[in-house]
Design a protein around this motif. Structure first.
Motif, PDB file in Angstrom:
ATOM      1  N   SER A 172       0.865  -1.236  -0.009  1.00 44.27           N
ATOM      2  CA  SER A 172       0.016   0.079  -0.163  1.00 44.27           C
ATOM      3  C   SER A 172       0.897   1.207   0.052  1.00 44.27           C
ATOM      4  CB  SER A 172      -0.966   0.035   1.369  1.00 44.27           C
ATOM      5  OG  SER A 172      -1.366   1.351   1.530  1.00 44.27           O
ATOM      6  N   ILE A 173       0.574   2.064  -0.834  1.00 45.46           N
ATOM      7  CA  ILE A 173       1.529   3.205  -1.173  1.00 45.46           C
ATOM      8  C   ILE A 173       1.123   4.260  -0.355  1.00 45.46           C
ATOM      9  CG2 ILE A 173       2.428   4.911  -2.845  1.00 45.46           C
ATOM     10  CD1 ILE A 173       2.552   2.469  -4.835  1.00 45.46           C
ATOM     11  N   ASN A 174       2.009   4.894   0.596  1.00 41.96           N
ATOM     12  CA  ASN A 174       1.663   6.092   1.403  1.00 41.96           C
ATOM     13  C   ASN A 174       2.920   7.070   1.477  1.00 41.96           C
ATOM     14  OD1 ASN A 174       0.937   7.870   3.289  1.00 41.96           O
ATOM     15  ND2 ASN A 174       0.494   6.548   4.848  1.00 41.96           N
ATOM     16  N   ARG A 175       2.615   7.869   0.732  1.00 41.39           N
ATOM     17  CA  ARG A 175       3.929   8.812   0.687  1.00 41.39           C
ATOM     18  C   ARG A 175       3.802   9.948   1.493  1.00 41.39           C
ATOM     19  NH1 ARG A 175       6.461   8.719  -5.242  1.00 41.39           N
ATOM     20  NH2 ARG A 175       8.261   9.140  -4.157  1.00 41.39           N
ATOM     21  N   GLN A 176       2.673  10.137   2.166  1.00 43.23           N
ATOM     22  CA  GLN A 176       2.338  11.267   2.756  1.00 43.23           C
ATOM     23  C   GLN A 176       3.155  11.541   4.256  1.00 43.23           C
ATOM     24  OE1 GLN A 176      -0.345  13.547   2.143  1.00 43.23           O
ATOM     25  NE2 GLN A 176      -0.806  12.274   0.119  1.00 43.23           N
ATOM     26  N   ARG A 177       3.615  12.643   4.560  1.00 47.59           N
ATOM     27  CA  ARG A 177       4.252  12.928   5.782  1.00 47.59           C
ATOM     28  C   ARG A 177       3.021  13.013   7.006  1.00 47.59           C
ATOM     29  NH1 ARG A 177       9.765  15.726   6.614  1.00 47.59           N
ATOM     30  NH2 ARG A 177       9.387  14.823   8.457  1.00 47.59           N
ATOM     31  N   ASN A 178       2.077  12.245   7.256  1.00 46.54           N
ATOM     32  CA  ASN A 178       1.497  12.015   8.415  1.00 46.54           C
ATOM     33  C   ASN A 178       1.157  10.598   9.217  1.00 46.54           C
ATOM     34  OD1 ASN A 178      -0.044  10.369   6.599  1.00 46.54           O
ATOM     35  ND2 ASN A 178      -1.098  11.877   5.777  1.00 46.54           N
ATOM     36  N   ASN A 179       0.221  10.518  10.039  1.00 46.70           N
ATOM     37  CA  ASN A 179       0.140   9.517  10.836  1.00 46.70           C
ATOM     38  C   ASN A 179      -0.591   8.395  10.153  1.00 46.70           C
ATOM     39  OD1 ASN A 179       2.131  10.351  12.501  1.00 46.70           O
ATOM     40  ND2 ASN A 179       0.418  11.716  13.647  1.00 46.70           N
ATOM     41  N   VAL A 180      -1.402   8.858   9.125  1.00 45.76           N
ATOM     42  CA  VAL A 180      -2.442   7.854   8.491  1.00 45.76           C
ATOM     43  C   VAL A 180      -1.467   6.387   8.394  1.00 45.76           C
ATOM     44  CG1 VAL A 180      -4.055   7.565   6.758  1.00 45.76           C
ATOM     45  CG2 VAL A 180      -3.694   9.809   7.650  1.00 45.76           C
ATOM     46  N   ILE A 181      -2.175   5.387   8.625  1.00 47.84           N
ATOM     47  CA  ILE A 181      -1.510   4.221   8.288  1.00 47.84           C
ATOM     48  C   ILE A 181      -1.531   3.808   6.995  1.00 47.84           C
ATOM     49  CG2 ILE A 181      -1.447   1.939   8.915  1.00 47.84           C
ATOM     50  CD1 ILE A 181      -2.241   2.370  11.521  1.00 47.84           C
TER      51      ILE A 181
ATOM     52  N   ARG B  22      -4.651  16.358  14.802  1.00 49.86           N
ATOM     53  CA  ARG B  22      -4.288  16.283  13.362  1.00 49.86           C
ATOM     54  C   ARG B  22      -4.528  15.161  12.865  1.00 49.86           C
ATOM     55  NH1 ARG B  22      -1.980  19.423   9.458  1.00 49.86           N
ATOM     56  NH2 ARG B  22      -1.797  21.317  11.045  1.00 49.86           N
ATOM     57  N   LYS B  23      -3.860  14.063  13.206  1.00 47.49           N
ATOM     58  CA  LYS B  23      -4.194  12.741  12.629  1.00 47.49           C
ATOM     59  C   LYS B  23      -5.622  12.162  12.711  1.00 47.49           C
ATOM     60  CE  LYS B  23      -2.728   7.828  13.812  1.00 47.49           C
ATOM     61  NZ  LYS B  23      -2.859   7.025  14.815  1.00 47.49           N
ATOM     62  N   ALA B  24      -6.175  12.557  13.626  1.00 45.59           N
ATOM     63  CA  ALA B  24      -7.637  11.949  13.613  1.00 45.59           C
ATOM     64  C   ALA B  24      -8.511  12.864  12.546  1.00 45.59           C
ATOM     65  CB  ALA B  24      -8.221  12.158  15.028  1.00 45.59           C
ATOM     66  N   VAL B  25      -8.049  14.105  12.478  1.00 41.59           N
ATOM     67  CA  VAL B  25      -8.904  14.891  11.309  1.00 41.59           C
ATOM     68  C   VAL B  25      -8.419  14.234  10.072  1.00 41.59           C
ATOM     69  CG1 VAL B  25      -9.170  17.087  10.339  1.00 41.59           C
ATOM     70  CG2 VAL B  25      -9.156  16.960  12.860  1.00 41.59           C
ATOM     71  N   GLU B  26      -7.171  14.296   9.683  1.00 43.45           N
ATOM     72  CA  GLU B  26      -6.638  13.894   8.492  1.00 43.45           C
ATOM     73  C   GLU B  26      -7.109  12.620   8.122  1.00 43.45           C
ATOM     74  OE1 GLU B  26      -2.338  16.502   8.373  1.00 43.45           O
ATOM     75  OE2 GLU B  26      -2.394  14.246   8.208  1.00 43.45           O
ATOM     76  N   GLU B  27      -6.972  11.656   8.767  1.00 48.79           N
ATOM     77  CA  GLU B  27      -7.534  10.162   8.658  1.00 48.79           C
ATOM     78  C   GLU B  27      -9.115  10.186   8.533  1.00 48.79           C
ATOM     79  OE1 GLU B  27      -6.615   7.268  11.490  1.00 48.79           O
ATOM     80  OE2 GLU B  27      -4.570   7.348  11.072  1.00 48.79           O
ATOM     81  N   THR B  28      -9.666  10.945   9.122  1.00 44.04           N
ATOM     82  CA  THR B  28     -11.289  11.212   8.758  1.00 44.04           C
ATOM     83  C   THR B  28     -11.472  11.774   7.425  1.00 44.04           C
ATOM     84  OG1 THR B  28     -11.541  11.297  11.241  1.00 44.04           O
ATOM     85  CG2 THR B  28     -13.398  12.121   9.702  1.00 44.04           C
ATOM     86  N   LEU B  29     -10.693  12.803   7.102  1.00 45.01           N
ATOM     87  CA  LEU B  29     -10.682  13.463   5.672  1.00 45.01           C
ATOM     88  C   LEU B  29     -10.658  12.518   4.907  1.00 45.01           C
ATOM     89  CD1 LEU B  29      -9.054  16.921   6.383  1.00 45.01           C
ATOM     90  CD2 LEU B  29     -11.608  16.616   6.370  1.00 45.01           C
TER      91      LEU B  29
ATOM     92  N   ARG C 221      -7.397  23.726   5.893  1.00 46.48           N
ATOM     93  CA  ARG C 221      -6.658  25.044   5.019  1.00 46.48           C
ATOM     94  C   ARG C 221      -5.138  24.623   4.690  1.00 46.48           C
ATOM     95  NH1 ARG C 221      -8.316  29.076   8.307  1.00 46.48           N
ATOM     96  NH2 ARG C 221      -9.949  29.478   7.571  1.00 46.48           N
ATOM     97  N   SER C 222      -4.565  23.794   6.000  1.00 46.57           N
ATOM     98  CA  SER C 222      -3.000  23.577   6.037  1.00 46.57           C
ATOM     99  C   SER C 222      -2.853  22.576   4.875  1.00 46.57           C
ATOM    100  CB  SER C 222      -2.713  23.040   7.267  1.00 46.57           C
ATOM    101  OG  SER C 222      -3.134  21.638   7.516  1.00 46.57           O
ATOM    102  N   LEU C 223      -3.950  21.755   4.437  1.00 43.07           N
ATOM    103  CA  LEU C 223      -3.834  20.700   3.394  1.00 43.07           C
ATOM    104  C   LEU C 223      -4.295  21.421   2.114  1.00 43.07           C
ATOM    105  CD1 LEU C 223      -5.411  17.848   5.322  1.00 43.07           C
ATOM    106  CD2 LEU C 223      -3.052  17.968   4.798  1.00 43.07           C
TER     107      LEU C 223
END
Ligand code: SAH
Length: 585
Positions: free
Chosen positions: A243-252, A571-578, A544-546
């Motif tokens: 699974s390709i995840n190249r984002q710098r965040n905490n989403v798995i 932040r992680k929770a919001v990003e994962e939810t988005l 906005r930051s995204l």
């Protein structure tokens, strides 16, 4: 009493997060890692008016219910809150929790609760069919897998998690061995470099099929052949993916999945219903107890094959499909479009033709379909004062006159005799309960993962003509404080059919498009999944930051604006939810 005082207390209850609870001088104290029945000394850390938090210092007298936790890391990891309590006592605690909530919140009297004994597991470990191990380096620079300690970003090496299947350990040894041999770098979240982020493992308990998915910070996996060869030595290996995840965040997980070997998914069964599970699909994590739970739903629903059943909050349609072979027709309603796609797909692969799924809010779809319009225009989120509803009804009247007979048939076809609800922790919206009361099905089967909101909702239903006939606790998450409950309610003067004001086609076409994702939905989802309260301004800031478009919003003009600290967790929770709502990729 003041901060840093040392107190002695006997623990006589367990808090919602698993802490021990005891009293000193009329004050209630929460002591993490203390077990019911223990006498402990503890240091006061925080004092409020009637309660406080204290840190476990010394075990003065061990509880007779204390057991040696299997997992040496249980205190650090935080995943299993009550592992130090004997399993028997865990079950007793969970049963009491349900009963107490029914009395305290639901207004039941002690001997008026028709509960069957709680159903536990024979083996209260190894029940999870899914594991996700982060990969990184320890302080000495060795490549390790493990868990992040509760609320931190430091990695604790874990060779084995006792809730998972034994195969996990072999998978991880082989992956780490391969990384060491071929110098494949683990991902480093501090600088965004390195390749391997997580290893996801899923196991089909009934089929024995095993899936391994490597989440990588890159486009492809070098040296994949020796890895595949090595993993194929494990019995049951059926699917190897990246699974390709190249984002710098905490989403798995990343959204793109590529298959390296075998199938794109594994299969598993709940009852005789088959499910295809891909790395990204939602699936119940304790399949053994899930089946026990669904059997109870079936038993309580007492279907004779001729009923119309509505399964509200249906997820990927597991309950709907489980019931479909015993009912005339099942309608499932779920708010997440991807889950509904999975539900339809699962119906197809099982050749089930009498299950229909709608994307929509449970509280709206039932009401509109059955034309009970309890709260039309009352829902603030709709904001159209019921205009849309009225227009639909006018259309309907014309149609109805034209095709009288067909309509009468449609009406009968959708009116439920049994309604099943399986809401998230916050329980059912009152608007849905109002609609159920108006639709008046003979039976309501309530599946709940939070007995406090269950008790609240039962109070409403009991005050409106329903009676609780049976109930049972089911332990799906052994070693944790969570418990599921199934309750049967019946209505004495149930109607099997009243007037219907919308037709099936309208509902389908109205609900097929993607739902508009509101801030409230995002906030509710975060509350449900991560148990976090996130303010809408935080969501707007993160959007906005995204680089996402956010409505013209001026903080100074908003009386409700609260400056909230955006923690990495939020932040992680919001990003994962988005991502979950497909707002970001
Ligand atoms: N019954 C399913 C899943 C239950 S979990 C199973 O047994 O697997 C609760 C589900 O309710 C989640 O899938 C969530 O997305 C959905 N949900 C949350 N709010 C909803 C609403 N207002 N209307 C419909 N579905 C909702």
């Amino acid at each position: 009493m003041k901060k840093n005082d040392i107190i002695e207390l006997k623990i006589d209850d367990i808090g919602v997060d698993g802490s021990g609870i005891g009293k000193v001088d009329g004050m209630t104290f929460f002591v993490k890692d203390a077990v019911i029945g223990d006498r402990v000394s503890a240091k006061v850390m925080k004092l409020k008016k009637n309660y406080g938090y204290a840190r476990f210092m010394e075990l003065l007298e061990a509880s007779p219910f204390r057991v040696e936790p299997k997992c040496p890391l249980y205190r650090k990891c935080g995943g299993c809150q009550i592992q130090a309590l004997s399993y028997e006592k865990q079950l007793e605690y969970k049963e009491n929790k349900i009963r107490n909530n029914l009395m305290r919140i639901g207004g039941f009297v002690e001997d008026g609760i028709p509960m069957e004994p709680i159903i536990g597991m024979k083996d209260a470990y190894h029940y999870r069919n899914k594991a996700q191990f982060p990969v990184g380096r320890d302080k000495e620079g060795n490549i390790i897998s493990g868990f992040y300690a509760a609320r931190t970003h430091s990695m604790i090496p874990v060779g084995n998690c006792y809730l998972g299947v034994p195969q996990n350990q072999e998978v991880m040894e082989r992956v780490l061995g391969w990384m060491n041999q071929y110098q494949i770098e683990p991902y480093d979240e501090t600088n965004g470099l390195g390749l391997i982020r997580h290893v996801l493992i899923r196991y089909g308990f009934r089929t024995g099929q095993l899936m391994v998915c490597l989440v990588i910070n890159g486009k492809s996996l070098p040296k994949s052949e020796p890895l595949i060869d090595s993993l194929l030595r494990i019995k049951g290996m059926a699917s190897i993916t990246i699974s390709i995840n190249r984002q710098r965040n905490n989403v798995i997980m990343g959204n793109v999945v590529k298959t390296l070997w075998g199938a794109d998914y594994i299969e598993d069964f709940i009852g005789d219903v088959k499910f295809c599970i891909s790395p990204l699909s939602f699936y119940q994590i304790n399949p053994v107890q899930t089946e026990v739970l669904y059997q109870k739903v079936l038993e309580y629903a007492e279907l004779n094959g001729d009923e119309v059943v509505w399964d509200l909050y249906c997820g990927i349609g597991t309950i709907s499909l489980f019931l479909a072979r015993h009912a005339r027709k099942v309608y499932g309603v779920e708010i997440v479009p991807q889950a509904v796609e999975d539900a339809r797909q699962n119906a197809r692969i099982n050749g089930i033709e009498n299950a229909v799924f709608f994307v929509g809010k449970a509280e709206e779809v039932l009401e509109k379909t059955c034309g009970v319009g309890a709260a039309v225009g009352k829902n603030e989120e709709d904001g159209d004062g019921g205009v849309r509803e009225k227009a639909v009804q006018e259309d309907f009247t014309v149609e109805k006159e034209r095709e009288g007979e067909r309509w009468a048939e449609e009406e009968k076809m959708m009116w439920p005799q049994v309604v099943v609800v399986d809401p998230p922790r916050k329980g059912c919206q009152e608007r849905l309960l109002e609609s159920i009361v108006r639709v008046k099905p003979e039976k309501v089967v309530y599946v709940s993962c939070d007995s406090a909101t269950l008790a609240r909702d039962l109070k409403y239903l009991r005050g409106n003509g329903y009676e609780m006939k049976r109930g049972v606790g089911i332990d799906q998450f052994c070693q944790t404080v969570h418990v599921e409950t199934v309750v049967l309610l019946t209505h004495e003067k149930a109607t099997s059919y009243i007037e219907v004001t919308m037709d099936y086609d309208t509902i389908v076409s109205e609900y097929k498009p993607k739902v508009k994702v509101t801030y409230k939905m995002i906030m509710d989802y975060i509350k449900e999944k991560y148990n976090l309260n996130v303010h809408s301004t935080t969501i707007a800031e993160i959007k906005r930051s995204l680089g996402l478009k956010v409505g013209d919003y001026n903080k100074k003009d908003d009386a409700n604006y609260r400056k909230e600290k955006i923690t990495p967790e939020k932040r992680k929770a919001v990003e994962e939810t988005l991502r979950y709502f497909e707002i970001i990729q």
